[in-house]
Enzyme design. Sequence first.
Site, PDB file in Angstrom:
ATOM      1  N   ASP A  39      -9.124  -5.109   0.932  1.00 17.84           N
ATOM      2  CA  ASP A  39      -8.233  -3.953   0.973  1.00 17.84           C
ATOM      3  C   ASP A  39      -8.458  -2.966  -0.175  1.00 17.84           C
ATOM      4  O   ASP A  39      -9.382  -2.174  -0.146  1.00 17.84           O
ATOM      5  CB  ASP A  39      -6.780  -4.447   1.027  1.00 17.84           C
ATOM      6  N   HIS A  63      -2.041  -6.813   7.117  1.00 21.32           N
ATOM      7  CA  HIS A  63      -0.901  -7.245   6.291  1.00 21.32           C
ATOM      8  C   HIS A  63       0.103  -8.055   7.118  1.00 21.32           C
ATOM      9  O   HIS A  63       0.238  -9.240   6.938  1.00 21.32           O
ATOM     10  CB  HIS A  63      -0.175  -6.083   5.580  1.00 21.32           C
TER      11      HIS A  63
HETATM   12 ZN   LIG Z   1      -5.339  -0.956   3.754  1.00 24.78          ZN
END
Ligand SMILES: [Zn+2]
Length: 448
Positions: A322, A271
Amino acid sequence: MSAEQASTLWCELAWLGGERAEAGVLIELDGERIASVATEVTSPPRQATTLAGLTIPGFANAHSHAFQRALRGRTQAGRGDFWTWRDRMYEVAEGIDPDVCFALARATFAEMALAGITAVGEFHYLHHGPGGFRYDDPNAFGKAVIEAAREAGVRITLLDSCYLEGGIDTEVHGAQLRFSDGSYEAWAERVDRLEEDPVARVGAAIHSVRAVDPEAAAQVAAFAAERSWPLHAHLSEQPAENEECVAAYGKTPTALLEEVGALSERFTAVHATHLAEADLRLLGSGGCGVCLCPTTERDLADGIGSARRLVEAGATLSLGSDSNALIDMIEEARAVELDERLESGVRGHHSAADLLRAATASGSVAIGWPEAGHIAPQALADLATFGLDGVRLAGTAADHAIESVVFAAAAADVRDVIVGGRFIVRDGAHLRLDVAAELNDAIAALPS
Ligand SMILES: [Zn+2]
């Protein structure tokens, strides 16, 4: 030789890493590796298998939580944020045992195969039974995930995640009890029992600075360094994580991970959405990887990261699905550019070739498969082919094939997928599994 095994492939178009696709590319295989690559071969030799469309290295999905595939569609009603989404994710995690996990992961990895993904970095933190109950084999979950990838036909790196706290200076509770080994030592002892094989590797993860205290984070980083393993961590996904970290330690999460020795060329920050200037410099000067997960980040209202500035600072981008709210690496790739356009009012931050590189070669390095992600001699023969004759890509010119695929293709345009020289997807169908039926059954088996 089985029907799945290929020996000579002729690609109508292939991307060999440059700014343009090459026409008429002949790839000779030697078992699971590429032996030779020739360009300008205008017609397929008699013994060759033709790959019509654009062939690229198979995608490396550098960040996945396979079980979260079950959340698709279940978290979209009503207002909320990352933290309310997390509560729903914990409810699903509570209903999973190793058998359910295996079925769900196999179906999810098979969906990834259909999307052209040939290697996945599974950031794995669901380790134990309800309430933290220890199974006879403490790696029951991890082994189920590895076996699921094998049956789906994709390579895996099990990024085994240390998770010890429910938040900074907060005890684990509820579903988190299933994530915690109780101590760094117990985590390390369990992870040391995992075995690698030709399609499965192991790496380490610090779940986040929320879930691992600095002392344990330093120990996990040292453990990964001793083994030359990839080391991943969720980093600055939400502003609240930054605020809590600064309040507790007087440092940002990036600075804290730097202090404990986590940052290196083997490190991938996942991220890295909310970074300070100094954080960008630390990740860049450390030669770190940064795995962006744009479809999840937009789904969870995380924000838009600073991809261009990270690259300029020296970081290497990779991409991950993800939460598996979508499984489409092309959508992840173009979102890096398109999100930045929305925020900046400027176009052209990342070329199509750079975005493909993030989705293939750089992702492969991030999850510890540096010999994948290239169409070149000695590389693993892991390939994905996009058909160019469907409605989205019809009219594609060879000169613009890379841009057409990156900015207009969907996962559904992936026709053929090869892992280690063997077809796992042919003409858009998985050769071993009925993927939709498996997803249906696996998700139906969960408590609603
Ligand atoms: Zn994750």
